[in-house]
Scaffold this motif. Structure first.
Motif, PDB file in Angstrom:
ATOM      1  N   GLY A   1       2.698  11.954  -8.616  1.00 17.10           N
ATOM      2  CA  GLY A   1       1.302  12.233  -8.297  1.00 17.10           C
ATOM      3  C   GLY A   1       0.393  11.114  -8.768  1.00 17.10           C
ATOM      4  O   GLY A   1      -0.559  10.729  -8.077  1.00 17.10           O
ATOM      5  N   GLY A   2       0.683  10.563  -9.947  1.00 14.28           N
ATOM      6  CA  GLY A   2      -0.115   9.459 -10.472  1.00 14.28           C
ATOM      7  C   GLY A   2       0.026   8.188  -9.666  1.00 14.28           C
ATOM      8  O   GLY A   2      -0.840   7.301  -9.725  1.00 14.28           O
ATOM      9  N   LEU A   3       1.112   8.096  -8.914  1.00 12.68           N
ATOM     10  CA  LEU A   3       1.357   6.924  -8.066  1.00 12.68           C
ATOM     11  C   LEU A   3       0.883   7.145  -6.634  1.00 12.68           C
ATOM     12  O   LEU A   3       1.066   6.277  -5.779  1.00 12.68           O
ATOM     13  CB  LEU A   3       2.856   6.594  -8.057  1.00 12.68           C
ATOM     14  N   GLY A   4       0.277   8.328  -6.390  1.00 15.16           N
ATOM     15  CA  GLY A   4      -0.186   8.637  -5.039  1.00 15.16           C
ATOM     16  C   GLY A   4       0.946   9.001  -4.104  1.00 15.16           C
ATOM     17  O   GLY A   4       0.816   8.879  -2.882  1.00 15.16           O
ATOM     18  N   LEU A   5       2.056   9.479  -4.667  1.00 17.79           N
ATOM     19  CA  LEU A   5       3.229   9.832  -3.877  1.00 17.79           C
ATOM     20  C   LEU A   5       3.472  11.335  -3.932  1.00 17.79           C
ATOM     21  O   LEU A   5       3.086  11.998  -4.893  1.00 17.79           O
ATOM     22  CB  LEU A   5       4.472   9.098  -4.403  1.00 17.79           C
ATOM     23  N   GLU A   6       4.133  11.864  -2.935  1.00 14.07           N
ATOM     24  CA  GLU A   6       4.502  13.271  -2.911  1.00 14.07           C
ATOM     25  C   GLU A   6       5.969  13.434  -3.274  1.00 14.07           C
ATOM     26  O   GLU A   6       6.784  12.523  -3.046  1.00 14.07           O
ATOM     27  CB  GLU A   6       4.248  13.859  -1.517  1.00 14.07           C
TER      28      GLU A   6
ATOM     29  N   GLY B   1       0.786  -1.229   0.000  1.00 15.25           N
ATOM     30  CA  GLY B   1       0.000   0.000   0.000  1.00 15.25           C
ATOM     31  C   GLY B   1       0.814   1.273   0.000  1.00 15.25           C
ATOM     32  O   GLY B   1       0.279   2.350   0.302  1.00 15.25           O
ATOM     33  N   ARG B   2       2.091   1.158  -0.382  1.00 13.63           N
ATOM     34  CA  ARG B   2       2.947   2.350  -0.340  1.00 13.63           C
ATOM     35  C   ARG B   2       2.882   3.149  -1.624  1.00 13.63           C
ATOM     36  O   ARG B   2       3.396   4.267  -1.677  1.00 13.63           O
ATOM     37  CB  ARG B   2       4.388   1.927  -0.027  1.00 13.63           C
ATOM     38  N   MET B   3       2.295   2.600  -2.680  1.00 14.16           N
ATOM     39  CA  MET B   3       2.006   3.390  -3.873  1.00 14.16           C
ATOM     40  C   MET B   3       0.865   2.726  -4.627  1.00 14.16           C
ATOM     41  O   MET B   3       0.554   1.548  -4.397  1.00 14.16           O
ATOM     42  CB  MET B   3       3.241   3.575  -4.746  1.00 14.16           C
ATOM     43  N   LYS B   4       0.233   3.484  -5.502  1.00 17.92           N
ATOM     44  CA  LYS B   4      -0.925   2.978  -6.238  1.00 17.92           C
ATOM     45  C   LYS B   4      -0.530   1.818  -7.147  1.00 17.92           C
ATOM     46  O   LYS B   4       0.607   1.760  -7.630  1.00 17.92           O
ATOM     47  CB  LYS B   4      -1.540   4.102  -7.069  1.00 17.92           C
TER      48      LYS B   4
END
Length: 225
Positions: A213-218, A158-161
């Protein structure tokens, strides 16, 4: 496996540590060879032309690289080593955002500092990888598999999409190498004769923001601002 392919594999896998003077000479020869191979392709490049550009006798090239084929293999090995090293040490416990940002950053930087190297590689691939086929079928496949396993572990925890890891790498390759392979086109579109260091910095921030951003990361804190 034929003798030529063995020599190419040796260029990829057994680049030995050398003394400082030899390292400098090899680096000088490889940079000169990048220019010649980028301008003339493999067939159109002569060792005499590389020697003239490097300012060294042809005998030095043959001493270090044995043949034109060996030199070409060394150039390609150098390109792939530069491109891959930023991702080589990533492990499951690494920070996904930091790893992916660093990979994008380094590949954009190499597009700025070594555009001809990228074009040599692109020419090889466009022609069907006549000199790289065995390497691509084995080593690069293994590299992608290993990186994919790390990224899949990040996804599973769950650390990235969820994405297809290999295709994420392909996206990074295509977007970062574009600034080298199609640098002239990009410069024209930006109204410049050639790209500047600032252009590559903007590209790094833009690509990183979109991909992370597409991977849900900052973006890592060091990249903000």
């Amino acid at each position: 496996m034929d003798t030529a392919q063995q020599r190419l594999n040796d260029a990829f896998r057994t680049r030995k540590k050398a003394g400082r003077i030899r390292q400098q000479n090899e680096a000088n020869i490889i940079r000169a060879a990048e220019v010649e191979f980028a301008q003339n392709g493999y067939k159109g490049t002569s060792l005499n032309a590389v020697a003239d550009r490097a300012g060294l006798p042809k005998s030095n090239i043959l001493y270090y690289f044995k043949s034109k084929f060996g030199l070409y293999g060394a150039v390609l090995a150098d390109i792939l080593e530069m491109w891959n090293q930023a991702f080589n040490d990533a492990i499951v416990d690494s920070d996904p955002a930091e790893v992916i940002y660093s990979y994008i950053e380094s590949k954009i930087q190499y597009s700025f500092t070594h555009p001809l190297a990228s074009r040599v590689f692109a020419m090889e691939i466009i022609q069907g990888a006549p000199h790289l086929e065995k390497y691509l079928a084995q080593d690069l496949y293994n590299w992608i598999e290993e990186r994919s396993q790390v990224m899949q572990a990040w996804i599973d925890s769950g650390r990235m999409k969820p994405v297809a890891p290999a295709h994420l790498v392909f996206l990074i390759w295509s977007s970062t190498q574009h600034y080298a392979d199609f640098g002239t086109q990009v410069a024209w579109c930006l109204g410049r004769e050639e790209l500047t260091e600032e252009d590559f910095q903007v590209a790094t921030r833009t690509l990183s923001s979109v991909i992370l951003g597409g991977l849900g990361l900052e973006l890592p804190e060091r990249a903000r601002g």
